[in-house]
Design a protein around this motif. Structure first.
Motif, PDB file in Angstrom:
ATOM      1  N   THR A 183      10.446 -36.431  19.805  1.00  0.00           N
ATOM      2  CA  THR A 183       8.983 -35.934  19.948  1.00  0.00           C
ATOM      3  C   THR A 183       8.153 -37.108  19.138  1.00  0.00           C
ATOM      4  N   ARG A 241       7.098 -35.048  27.317  1.00  0.00           N
ATOM      5  CA  ARG A 241       8.039 -34.056  26.696  1.00  0.00           C
ATOM      6  C   ARG A 241       9.356 -34.314  27.402  1.00  0.00           C
ATOM      7  N   GLU A 252      13.662 -29.634  22.067  1.00  0.00           N
ATOM      8  CA  GLU A 252      12.836 -30.575  22.410  1.00  0.00           C
ATOM      9  C   GLU A 252      13.409 -31.800  21.550  1.00  0.00           C
ATOM     10  N   ALA A 309      13.382 -32.767  26.452  1.00  0.00           N
ATOM     11  CA  ALA A 309      14.269 -31.718  26.054  1.00  0.00           C
ATOM     12  C   ALA A 309      15.616 -31.472  26.529  1.00  0.00           C
TER      13      ALA A 309
END
Length: 167
Positions: free
Chosen positions: A137, A123, A134, A125
């Motif tokens: 992805t 992840r 975010e 962000a």
């Protein structure tokens, strides 16, 4: 160097898109092969009088087609990350064409990473005050880590400020 040129000078610019390994031409070939196989399997049933099987096999081909069509439609989505010395622009475009945009001051934004020792960077962000978005992805963990490293270096460069050439 005037203020307008600072807005135009890109330190980092990247577009991320969902990955699709099958091209449209490959999909057409796959659909023709699947349809031909379905026809070959259905033909003996029709010959012996079990003709309702043809309808079910036709539904299978239709579901196959519409599933891949939906998959290709989602591939039209993308995300742009553009960093200039004075602003970080994020634009996300959905498969339906809906646009969402954010703008951050590079001085106040930080990159937040969530890593897993088995999978890598899972992840990424951008965080600024109470906002968190975010990004990247669609990228695989290794590509996301490479993206994060490039963006981190670019943010550090933007925080240093513009450089002026002494003539």
């Amino acid at each position: 160097m005037d203020d307008n040129s600072l807005y135009d000078t890109q330190i980092f610019a990247r577009r991320t898109k969902p990955h699709r390994s099958l091209s449209r031409a490959g999909f057409l070939r796959l659909l023709m092969i699947f349809s031909a196989m379905s026809f070959c399997v259905t033909l003996p049933f029709v010959i012996i009088g079990a003709w309702p099987i043809a309808g079910f096999m036709g539904v299978d081909v239709a579901i196959f087609y519409f599933a891949f069509r939906a998959n290709f439609r989602t591939a039209s989505a993308y995300e742009d990350v553009i960093l200039t010395p004075l602003a970080l622009h994020i634009e996300k475009v959905s498969p339906r064409g809906q646009r969402r945009q954010w703008r951050f001051n590079p001085q106040w934004v930080r990159l937040e990473r969530q890593e897993d020792e088995d999978f890598g960077l899972i992840r990424l962000a951008l965080v600024s005050r109470d906002r968190q978005i975010e990004i990247a992805t669609w990228l695989a963990p290794d590509a996301r880590a490479e993206f994060a490293d490039g963006l981190s270096r670019a943010l550090a460069e933007a925080r240093r400020g513009p450089t002026y050439n002494q003539a």
